[in-house]
Design an enzyme around this catalytic site. Sequence first.
Site, mmCIF file in Angstrom:
data_model
loop_
_atom_site.group_PDB
_atom_site.id
_atom_site.type_symbol
_atom_site.label_atom_id
_atom_site.label_comp_id
_atom_site.label_asym_id
_atom_site.label_seq_id
_atom_site.Cartn_x
_atom_site.Cartn_y
_atom_site.Cartn_z
ATOM 1 N N PHE A 253 0.819 -1.210 0.000
ATOM 2 C CA PHE A 253 0.000 0.000 0.000
ATOM 3 C C PHE A 253 0.855 1.262 0.000
ATOM 4 O O PHE A 253 0.458 2.287 -0.576
ATOM 5 C CB PHE A 253 -0.967 -0.010 1.187
ATOM 6 N N HIS A 254 2.016 1.233 0.646
ATOM 7 C CA HIS A 254 2.919 2.378 0.544
ATOM 8 C C HIS A 254 3.357 2.590 -0.908
ATOM 9 O O HIS A 254 3.420 3.730 -1.390
ATOM 10 C CB HIS A 254 4.148 2.172 1.439
ATOM 11 N N GLU A 255 3.668 1.499 -1.590
ATOM 12 C CA GLU A 255 4.098 1.605 -2.986
ATOM 13 C C GLU A 255 2.966 2.115 -3.874
ATOM 14 O O GLU A 255 3.180 2.985 -4.739
ATOM 15 C CB GLU A 255 4.586 0.244 -3.477
#
Length: 480
Positions: free
Chosen positions: A404-406
Site C-alpha cells: 500500500f505504501h508503494e
Amino acid sequence: MVPSPSMGPAASDRADGGEPASDLRLRRPPDADAGDRSGEATSGRRENGEPHPPQQQQPPQHQMFCSRASAPAHRRVKESPLSSDAIFRQSHAGLLNLCIVVLIAVNSRLIIENLMKYGLLIRAGFWFSARSLGDWPLLILTLPIFPLAALAAEKLIQRKLISGHVVILLHIIITTSVIVYPVVVILKCDSAVLSGFVLMFLASIMWLKLVSYAHTNYDIRALSKSIEKGVAYGNSIDAENMKDSTFKGLVYFMLAPTLCYQPSYPRTTCIRKGWVIRQVVKCLVFTGLMGFIIEQYINPIVKNSKHPLKGNFLNAIERVLKLSVPTLYVWLCMFYCFFHLWLNILAELLCFGDREFYKDWWNAKTVEEPVHKWIIRHVYFPCIRNGLSRGAAILISFLISAIFHEICIAVPCHIFKFWAFIGIMFQIPLVFLTKYLQEKFKNTMVGNMIFWFFFSILGQPMCVLLYYHDIMNRQAQASR
C-alpha cells in the site's frame, strides 16, 4: 529552656550516627505560647500606637549549624547528574528548553538565508492543478457506491438470500474494485502528484475500512453460530457489538476517525465548537507550514542534486543529510495535522469517544512497534489463529503495508520503481538487527536511536531523491 546558638547542638540532639537529628525543632513552653496569644492585641503596637518593626524569625538550630564552616559539606555517596547511573533520574527540563531555543535560532537563520537566496518560491501549482478537474469529481461522486454495495451484500446474507461463501466473494470483488478504480482514473486523467496522492490515500482508507467491515461482520456471524451451539464466552462478548449492520452504522463508520469497524462505539455527550475552531486554525497553519518547507527547502535541494544511485557517492550522502531535516519537519507536521488535529476534529464533530489515534511511537525501541490497530486486528492475529508462526505473521503484515505504501506513492508519480516497497520490507532484517544490538548492549535506547536514524536521517530523504529523479527522467523522456 531553649539553648542559645553559641552553645551548639547538645549530645542529646544527635542521632545515633553522630549527625544532628533531622527532626530537631525549636520549641517553646505552652504557657509562653498562651501568653503570646493573649498579648497579641497589645504587643503588636508601641505605646504611641505605631506598629513595632517586624522581627526576623530566628532560623532553626539545625540550619544554623549546617551553615557553619565546621559542618561537613559531603555526607554520603552521590553520582554526578550526567553520569550513566543518575542521568535518567534527573529532570532535563532546562536542557530541553535550551534545545528549543537553539532550534528556533538555527531555523530562523536558515529561513532568513533561504529567503535572501531564493526569494519566495510558493507556487499555486503545488496545491492545485487544472488536470485535477477531471479526477476529483469522478472519484468523489462514485466512491460511495462501494460502501453501499458492501452493505447490500450484508443485507442479503442477513436475510439468508445468499450463502457465506457468496458474500465473501462479493466483498473480495468490492474491495478489489475500490483500489483498482482510482488507479485507472488517476493514470487516465494524468493527475498531478499531490492530487493523485490525496485521492489514492482516500481510496486506501476506504479499502481498509471495507475490509474491516467485511471481516468484522463475518466474525460476528461466526460468534453468533457458536453461541447458538452452546459455546460460552463469559463476559468477553458485548451484546452491543453483536448487532447486525445498518445503513446508519455504516455511514457513521465511513466518516468516523477509525479503520476498525464495530456496530457500537464509545460516544461523547457534546460538541465543543470553540475547541473545533481552534483545531481547524492550527490545521491550516501547519498545512501552510508544510507547503512552505516543501517549496522553500526541499524543492531547491532536490533540484540541485543528482540521482543518489548514479552520481558521486559523497555528493549523494551530502544531499541526503541536507534533506533529512526539512523532510523530518514535513513528516512531523503531517503527523500532527492528520493524526492529531484532523482526526480529533472529526472525532469531536461525530462525538467519537476513543481518541487514542496513536501511541508514543517516538519512543519505539524497534521499527515494528508503531503498528496500527488495523494490522494487528485484521492481519496479524488472524494469521496467528490460523496456525502461522509469529515471524510469518510479521512478514505478511509488513508485506501488506509495503504494497500500500508503494501504491500510494507510485500511482500518483506514474512510475513503479518499488522504492517504497523495498524501504518497508527492509525493516524486517532491521528488526532482527535491532534486537541483536539491544541484547548485546543491554540497552533499549539503542533500538530507539536506530529507529530514528533509519526513519528520518536515511529512509525518507533517500526515497524523496529517488522518486524525484525518476519523475524527472520520465517527464524528460515523455517530452522527447
